[in-house]
Design an enzyme around this catalytic site. Structure first.
Site, PDB file in Angstrom:
ATOM      1  CB  CYS A   2       2.677   4.215   8.150  1.00 56.33           C
ATOM      2  SG  CYS A   2       2.274   3.019   9.436  1.00 56.33           S
ATOM      3  CD  GLU A 111       0.729   1.705   2.342  1.00 59.96           C
ATOM      4  OE1 GLU A 111      -0.402   2.135   1.970  1.00 59.96           O
ATOM      5  OE2 GLU A 111       1.480   2.318   3.096  1.00 59.96           O
TER       6      GLU A 111
END
Length: 258
Positions: A2, A111
């Site tokens: 992340c 992402e």
């Protein structure tokens, strides 16, 4: 992994979601990057029975955990994520895992999917039902040689859910509201007691929105970076073959060596 998050909810909505006293006003943040401040919620001092004050506290921490024993942060890698499977064993995280677990409220995260040809397609992943989610975090306070202190934090990750696996094999750990108190309780809940909370979100929990490469630049902080786009094709673009240079024929009127 992340590596970017967004926080779009109002202070009132964030306070209500996390069971906090009123938060100070803050603007929406569409592209929060490592080393920037993030909102972190931890267990606060125990309140006397009958108190109407929250026993949780919120603070801003640098995204990128610095272990307390670090002498020079420049010698350490940037610890923005911690693998939940091994956090209790790693010197950088085990103390925070036992004593300083935290919640990090976000509206979603970004992402990047790797594609052939050294390309990457960014995705904005947000809860399908909207609103906030609380990511599992760890917090550590690092003391500078001069005496000042810096609050720092990392986000715990786990294996990706089946629907996100095509983008990346890791995702942040999401703590559900019914588990907030248990996760934050470092007095009676040891890491082994909360291990089952560090699991992938249910499939289809997150909506996956392909977005443009605007998100790649930290300087881009407006809502336009979350606009849906057509994803890049999976196949690498074919490179046009370079035309072979034609052999020059000698001039009939010019003498040649051969």
């Amino acid at each position: 992994m992340c590596g970017r998050i967004a926080v779009l909810a109002s202070p009132d909505a964030t306070s209500a979601f996390l069971g906090l006293d009123d938060l100070e006003s803050f603007p929406p943040r569409y592209n929060v990057a490592p080393t920037q401040p993030i909102l972190v919620v931890t267990a606060g001092p125990q309140r006397p029975p009958g108190s109407n004050r929250s026993d949780r506290m919120a603070l801003l921490a640098r995204w990128g955990l610095i272990p307390a024993w670090t002498k020079n942060p420049a010698d350490m890698p940037l610890l923005i994520n911690a693998r939940s499977e091994t956090a209790i064993e790693k010197a950088s995280f085990k103390t925070a895992m036992r004593h300083r677990r935290a919640l990090i409220p976000v509206s979603g995260f970004y992402e990047w999917k790797k594609l052939p040809g050294n390309r990457r397609q960014p995705y904005w992943l947000r809860p399908r039902k909207g609103g906030l989610v609380a990511l599992a975090g760890l917090m550590e306070t690092w003391s500078e040689p001069g005496g000042s202190e810096i609050d720092t934090a990392a986000i715990l990750t786990t294996g990706a859910s089946a629907d996100i696996m095509h983008i990346h094999d890791r995702m942040p750990v999401v703590i559900q509201p019914e588990d907030f108190a248990r996760w934050l309780d470092c007095r009676t809940q040891e890491p082994r007691d909360v291990a089952r909370l560090m699991r992938p979100a249910q499939p289809d929990f997150f909506e996956q929105i392909p977005v443009s490469e605007l998100v790649n630049k930290v300087a881009n902080t407006g809502p336009e970076i979350q606009a849906r786009v057509e994803p890049l094709p999976e196949a690498a673009p074919e490179r046009a073959a370079k035309p072979k240079p034609e052999k020059q024929k000698p001039d009939d009127d010019q003498m040649t060596l051969f």
